[in-house]
Write an enzyme that holds these catalytic residues in place. Structure first.
Site, PDB file in Angstrom:
ATOM      1  CG  ASP A   1      37.690  49.528  48.313  1.00  0.00           C
ATOM      2  OD1 ASP A   1      37.124  50.603  48.041  1.00  0.00           O
ATOM      3  OD2 ASP A   1      37.630  48.462  47.610  1.00  0.00           O
TER       4      ASP A   1
ATOM      5  CD  GLN B   1      37.064  48.859  40.652  1.00  0.00           C
ATOM      6  OE1 GLN B   1      37.695  49.609  40.863  1.00  0.00           O
ATOM      7  NE2 GLN B   1      35.552  48.871  40.639  1.00  0.00           N
TER       8      GLN B   1
ATOM      9  CE  LYS C   1      37.724  53.851  42.349  1.00  0.00           C
ATOM     10  NZ  LYS C   1      37.503  51.902  42.706  1.00  0.00           N
TER      11      LYS C   1
END
Ligand code: NDP
Length: 294
Positions: free
Chosen positions: A121, A98, A54
């Protein structure tokens, strides 16, 4: 007949290039540099690989990347304090914590603490609710990637029969909402569904997001169906190493489907590319600019 292979690598690279063009444009025209902050708690090896990828891809697209590594024993209060700081930071337009978090941390509370405008997200209840209501929302990246892959085969999904196997908040549920927005007719299946092969047989579009190696067999598929395999399963090889397989028996699928994604090289490639899309969209929305052209 052999199915067309949907090349996630190529489609993701094209998408990243379009994001980079738009990032350059908003920088030039509005002096805006989209910024993504990624928070990694602990040292799970798989998560570390994702976070590194990422970070690199964000920078290659011309965006700012901020990495925050916290020890596995960080307190809930310290993690929430970092999220609050990122919420206030004007250089940060996207925040990704994460997952999974180490045991002892309350994932729901952390996700809920993220400013919904920066929730790239798409897991905050505001975004999930907006998506379910058919409103503009930041949507989870993997389902977004699934839709883009499907549209590389079918320009319109209107009226098509789709089945989504799996109902997680991360993949199955938001994918159902995105398919409804595309005017597909959607069946959602899960571990309590009856006659899964029979349900799959009716579908023009099959999405497998289960986490069970090669569960969906070739003879379950309707001939010519488009198959999007979200599953990532690690299975042991004879030499003691492991290999990745999806939730669909790929070789069998190739012989029956019209188009199919490989694992690896399919959906996985799209997830990070769509994260870049979401970060760009979030930055434009926060700055009061029109939606970017990706
Ligand atoms: P979850 O474990 O959260 O959800 C799995 C779903 O599958 C559940 O809804 C479960 O049903 C359903 N299920 C389990 N067994 C069966 C069965 N025998 N028949 C039908 N349905 C079943 O997984 P995720 O959604 O997070 O992930 C799914 C897969 O996708 C995993 O392999 C994961 O690694 C992969 N993944 C890949 C990504 C990518 O970038 N390519 C990103 C995210 C995930 P129930 O609700 O009833 O328990």
């Amino acid at each position: 007949m052999t199915a067309r292979i949907i090349d996630g690598k190529v489609i993701a690279a094209e998408l990243r290039a379009r994001v980079a063009d738009e990032v350059a444009r908003v920088k030039r025209e509005h002096n805006l540099v989209p910024g993504l902050a990624v928070v990694l708690v602990g040292s799970d090896p798989a998560s570390e690989v994702y976070v590194r990828s990422k970070h690199t891809q964000t920078q290659v697209a011309g965006m700012a990347s901020f990495e925050h590594k916290l020890p596995a024993d960080v307190s809930q209060a310290d993690l929430l304090a970092l999220v609050a700081k990122l919420n206030r930071d004007p250089a940060v337009h996207g925040i990704l914590v994460q997952l999974p978090l180490p045991k002892g941390l309350n994932t729901e509370a952390v996700v809920n603490a993220i400013d919904p405008a920066k929730d790239v997200d798409g897991l905050h209840p505001n975004n999930a609710g907006r998506l379910a209501g058919g409103f503009e929302a930041l949507s989870p990246c993997t389902p977004l990637g699934c839709i883009i892959l499907t549209k590389s085969v079918h320009a319109s999904l209107e009226g098509m029969n789709a089945i989504v196997i799996g109902r997680s908040n991360l993949v199955g549920r938001p994918l159902v909402q995105l398919l409804l927005n595309e005017n597909a007719t959607v069946t959602i299946a899960h571990s309590r569904s009856r006659d899964l092969p029979g349900l799959v047989k009716r579908a023009d579009l099959v999405y497998a997001a289960v986490g069970k190696s090669e569960m969906v067999r070739g003879d379950w598929l309707k001939p010519g169906a488009t198959v999007i395999d979200v599953g990532i399963n690690r299975i042991p090889k004879d030499d003691g190493k492991t290999r990745l397989v999806g939730d669909v028996a790929y070789q069998e699928g190739l012989a029956v489907a019209g188009a199919i994604t490989p694992v690896p090289g399919g959906v996985g490639q799209m997830t990070v590319a769509c994260l870049l899309v979401n970060t760009l969209r979030a930055a434009c929305a926060i700055a009061g600019l029109p939606k970017p052209a990706v």
